[in-house]
Design a protein around this motif. Structure first.
Motif, PDB file in Angstrom:
ATOM      1  N   GLU A   1       5.158  -1.194 -13.908  1.00  0.00           N
ATOM      2  CA  GLU A   1       6.038  -2.354 -14.105  1.00  0.00           C
ATOM      3  C   GLU A   1       6.811  -2.674 -12.831  1.00  0.00           C
ATOM      4  O   GLU A   1       6.938  -3.838 -12.444  1.00  0.00           O
ATOM      5  CB  GLU A   1       7.008  -2.060 -15.257  1.00  0.00           C
ATOM      6  N   ARG A   2       7.330  -1.625 -12.194  1.00  0.00           N
ATOM      7  CA  ARG A   2       8.107  -1.847 -10.963  1.00  0.00           C
ATOM      8  C   ARG A   2       7.222  -2.359  -9.829  1.00  0.00           C
ATOM      9  O   ARG A   2       7.637  -3.201  -9.030  1.00  0.00           O
ATOM     10  CB  ARG A   2       8.790  -0.533 -10.548  1.00  0.00           C
ATOM     11  N   PHE A   3       5.983  -1.880  -9.760  1.00  0.00           N
ATOM     12  CA  PHE A   3       5.081  -2.351  -8.710  1.00  0.00           C
ATOM     13  C   PHE A   3       4.685  -3.808  -8.946  1.00  0.00           C
ATOM     14  O   PHE A   3       4.547  -4.577  -7.986  1.00  0.00           O
ATOM     15  CB  PHE A   3       3.828  -1.469  -8.649  1.00  0.00           C
ATOM     16  N   MET A   4       4.482  -4.202 -10.196  1.00  0.00           N
ATOM     17  CA  MET A   4       4.157  -5.589 -10.485  1.00  0.00           C
ATOM     18  C   MET A   4       5.312  -6.512 -10.069  1.00  0.00           C
ATOM     19  O   MET A   4       5.076  -7.615  -9.571  1.00  0.00           O
ATOM     20  CB  MET A   4       3.857  -5.759 -11.974  1.00  0.00           C
ATOM     21  N   ARG A   5       6.518  -6.042 -10.244  1.00  0.00           N
ATOM     22  CA  ARG A   5       7.675  -6.836  -9.804  1.00  0.00           C
ATOM     23  C   ARG A   5       7.689  -6.969  -8.281  1.00  0.00           C
ATOM     24  O   ARG A   5       7.944  -8.054  -7.747  1.00  0.00           O
ATOM     25  CB  ARG A   5       8.962  -6.185 -10.295  1.00  0.00           C
TER      26      ARG A   5
ATOM     27  N   ARG B   1       0.820  -1.205   0.000  1.00  0.00           N
ATOM     28  CA  ARG B   1       0.000   0.000   0.000  1.00  0.00           C
ATOM     29  C   ARG B   1       0.855   1.257   0.000  1.00  0.00           C
ATOM     30  O   ARG B   1       0.529   2.255  -0.645  1.00  0.00           O
ATOM     31  CB  ARG B   1      -0.922   0.007   1.226  1.00  0.00           C
ATOM     32  N   THR B   2       1.955   1.218   0.746  1.00  0.00           N
ATOM     33  CA  THR B   2       2.819   2.403   0.842  1.00  0.00           C
ATOM     34  C   THR B   2       3.543   2.676  -0.464  1.00  0.00           C
ATOM     35  O   THR B   2       3.731   3.837  -0.864  1.00  0.00           O
ATOM     36  CB  THR B   2       3.829   2.213   1.984  1.00  0.00           C
ATOM     37  N   MET B   3       3.962   1.628  -1.151  1.00  0.00           N
ATOM     38  CA  MET B   3       4.789   1.795  -2.334  1.00  0.00           C
ATOM     39  C   MET B   3       3.998   1.998  -3.622  1.00  0.00           C
ATOM     40  O   MET B   3       4.558   2.500  -4.613  1.00  0.00           O
ATOM     41  CB  MET B   3       5.713   0.581  -2.496  1.00  0.00           C
ATOM     42  N   ARG B   4       2.751   1.632  -3.651  1.00  0.00           N
ATOM     43  CA  ARG B   4       2.017   1.682  -4.909  1.00  0.00           C
ATOM     44  C   ARG B   4       1.978   3.090  -5.531  1.00  0.00           C
ATOM     45  O   ARG B   4       2.175   3.235  -6.746  1.00  0.00           O
ATOM     46  CB  ARG B   4       0.598   1.158  -4.711  1.00  0.00           C
TER      47      ARG B   4
END
Length: 333
Positions: free
Chosen positions: A134-138, A125-128
């Motif tokens: 692409e980076r979030f899917m990783r 939740r914090t990083m989204r």
């Protein structure tokens, strides 16, 4: 606004579940005093009874032997019951403390599993808002691989993560390093740096949970306490037939029932001591981590539809025995 003031939801709100929304909470099935008959007839299927059966057989044979000898010779006199009564209070305290210590370990393991799930979901939740798609899917793929890695790690079984040399600690450390490199190599506002700091806090708490869970799996309750309780209990039960000689032919039955009750209490403490490898009440770590549903469910993509609460074991021991037999036959096939 008028709808809210009148205590109603606006049109279209609450009428459709959002994507990834979790289902209804699965309330656990619980026993009641009305289940006494089912408990009684399920006794032959008790896992605790199977684990204490040989010790119980020994005590029962000893009582039967003493009873037969007394019937033939009438040479034995009942021992005074006062020492046995005095030792009963001490024995009860030993068994209670032993069982409470084991249950506290089991409860701590369960709490750590839910806290670990919370930390990982908070990390997503914090990083989204600060990561590209692409980076979030990783990141999500890395986090989704964690439940299986920690579950196999705590049971000391080889898992998919170890094939590639990545255990649960290595996986979390890899996530931390990747996020640090991402935020160090890009221009982000102060709020993004603060979000990264919060994410690192969630990672630190996750590592602490992993450490606590490893401690519960690798360290036992002080063995001297268990040894003394076992020896004291055995001596107390062996003296019981000689104290209850006045009961006549019913003495072996009384001894068997008393030994069954006390040995079961001791064995419950043994089975709960390791919450992740308990033979009777194992904590389903992977199921807990993959449950919860919601947008940031930790289950792999193929399991997102199963994001409800972990499935509770069957309520009746007869059903548990049947399910274990079915699972064993499936493995053989």
């Amino acid at each position: 606004l008028r709808c809210l003031l009148r205590g109603r939801l606006p049109p279209g709100v609450g009428t459709m579940a959002s994507e990834g929304e979790s289902g209804p909470l699965g309330i656990a099935n619980r026993y009641s005093s009305d289940d006494w008959w089912q408990h009684f007839i399920d006794l032959p299927y008790s896992a605790i009874l199977k684990r204490i059966q040989w010790h119980l057989v020994f005590q029962s044979l000893l009582a039967v032997s003493v009873s037969i000898y007394q019937e033939i010779t009438r040479a034995l006199e009942p021992l005074p019951s006062t020492p046995l009564l005095l030792c009963s209070a001490v024995l009860g305290l030993l068994l209670v403390f032993r069982t409470n210590a084991a249950y506290e370990r089991w409860q701590q393991g369960q709490q750590n599993a839910y806290l670990l799930r919370h930390c990982l979901q908070q990390l997503l939740r914090t990083m989204r808002p600060w990561l590209t798609e692409e980076r979030f899917m990783r990141l999500q793929a890395q986090v989704s691989a964690f439940p299986r890695a920690i579950a196999t790690h705590l049971t000391a079984k080889p898992g998919a993560g170890y094939i590639y040399g990545i255990g649960p600690r290595d996986l979390v450390t890899q996530i931390s390093d990747d996020l640090t490199l991402y935020f160090a190599g890009s221009r982000v506002p102060i709020a993004g740096v603060y979000a990264h700091d919060r994410a690192q806090g969630h990672i630190d708490r996750a590592l602490m949970c992993v450490g606590d869970m490893e401690r519960l799996a690798t360290e036992a309750v002080p063995r001297d306490y268990s040894r003394h309780t076992s020896r004291f209990l055995t001596v107390w039960m062996c003296s019981l037939p000689f104290v209850l000689l006045d009961c006549g032919r019913l003495m072996p039955v009384i001894v068997a029932i008393a030994c069954w009750a006390l040995l079961s209490i001791e064995e419950i403490g043994h089975t709960l001591e390791d919450p992740f490898n308990s033979p009777t009440q194992r904590i389903p770590v992977q199921a807990i981590l993959e449950s919860g549903g919601g947008e940031h469910c930790l289950a792999p993509p193929g399991k997102e539809a199963e994001g409800g609460p972990p499935v509770a074991p069957a309520l009746w021991e007869r059903r548990v025995a049947w399910e274990e037999a079915q699972a064993a036959s499936a493995e053989v096939r």
